[in-house]
Design a protein around this motif. Structure first.
Motif, PDB file in Angstrom:
ATOM      1  N   LEU A   1      54.986   8.419  53.315  1.00 46.35           N
ATOM      2  CA  LEU A   1      54.114   9.369  54.023  1.00 46.35           C
ATOM      3  C   LEU A   1      53.819  10.609  53.178  1.00 46.35           C
ATOM      4  CD1 LEU A   1      55.756   9.137  57.553  1.00 46.35           C
ATOM      5  CD2 LEU A   1      53.426   8.418  56.960  1.00 46.35           C
TER       6      LEU A   1
ATOM      7  N   THR B   1      54.392  11.053  60.971  1.00 46.12           N
ATOM      8  CA  THR B   1      53.344  10.074  61.268  1.00 46.12           C
ATOM      9  C   THR B   1      52.311  10.645  62.228  1.00 46.12           C
ATOM     10  OG1 THR B   1      54.888   8.254  60.921  1.00 46.12           O
ATOM     11  CG2 THR B   1      52.900   7.751  62.167  1.00 46.12           C
ATOM     12  N   ARG B   2      52.746  11.449  63.175  1.00 50.42           N
ATOM     13  CA  ARG B   2      51.847  12.000  64.194  1.00 50.42           C
ATOM     14  C   ARG B   2      51.126  13.272  63.748  1.00 50.42           C
ATOM     15  NH1 ARG B   2      52.276  10.350  69.484  1.00 50.42           N
ATOM     16  NH2 ARG B   2      53.681   8.611  69.820  1.00 50.42           N
TER      17      ARG B   2
ATOM     18  N   VAL C   1      60.361  10.708  60.920  1.00 47.54           N
ATOM     19  CA  VAL C   1      59.241   9.823  60.581  1.00 47.54           C
ATOM     20  C   VAL C   1      58.181   9.871  61.671  1.00 47.54           C
ATOM     21  CG1 VAL C   1      58.562   7.407  60.283  1.00 47.54           C
ATOM     22  CG2 VAL C   1      60.543   8.306  59.069  1.00 47.54           C
ATOM     23  N   GLU C   2      58.613   9.842  62.911  1.00 46.46           N
ATOM     24  CA  GLU C   2      57.670   9.904  64.024  1.00 46.46           C
ATOM     25  C   GLU C   2      56.840  11.189  63.969  1.00 46.46           C
ATOM     26  OE1 GLU C   2      58.349  10.817  68.559  1.00 46.46           O
ATOM     27  OE2 GLU C   2      59.002   8.794  68.011  1.00 46.46           O
TER      28      GLU C   2
ATOM     29  N   LYS D   1      60.182   5.428  54.324  1.00 46.46           N
ATOM     30  CA  LYS D   1      58.942   5.738  55.036  1.00 46.46           C
ATOM     31  C   LYS D   1      58.529   7.191  54.783  1.00 46.46           C
ATOM     32  CE  LYS D   1      55.566   4.840  57.847  1.00 46.46           C
ATOM     33  NZ  LYS D   1      54.471   3.964  57.455  1.00 46.46           N
TER      34      LYS D   1
END
Length: 133
Positions: A94, A68-69, A64-65, A90
């Motif tokens: 996304l 997200t980035r 997820v990180e 999540k």
């Protein structure tokens, strides 16, 4: 093909915990498979990665990180693991422009997911508009 000697994720994270059972379990996070032994690594944000059509993310809790980035999610296909129900939800949020086309549940709150971009599904004629009556 090039080999890059750095981790991808949050650049402030540099302590990579090794896996208890094998090298594929190394992670910045303790998701139950990591030991207390760690190594220091250089970590770069995902935008340093080259453009790709297919992305496979297997980062033992960092999926997820990384998504997200990313500055762009312009891929044809995305394959990844998830390590919690919250992370799975999540990921689906996304990847709103993608269809979930497969996956496997490997245990409580763990599994793999495979997504195909909407444009490919539409181009293949696999989406048909529904008539509301």
């Amino acid at each position: 093909m090039s080999l890059y000697n750095f981790a991808v994720g949050d650049p402030s994270l540099t302590r990579l915990y090794l896996g208890r059972n094998n090298c594929g379990e190394a992670s910045f996070y303790d998701i139950g498979e990591q030991s207390t032994v760690c190594v220091e690594v250089e970590t770069r944000a995902p935008d340093v990665l080259p453009k790709a059509q297919i992305v496979k993310i297997d980062t033992e809790g960092g999926e997820v990180e990384i998504l997200t980035r990313m500055t762009s999610l312009d891929f044809d296909a995305v394959m990844l693991e998830y390590h919690s129900e919250a992370n799975r939800r999540k990921v689906e949020e996304l990847l709103g422009d993608f269809f979930l086309i497969g996956g496997e549940i490997r245990g409580l709150h763990r599994g793999t997911l495979k997504f195909l971009h909407r444009r490919l599904v539409e181009a293949a004629g696999l989406l048909t508009p529904r008539r509301v009556t």
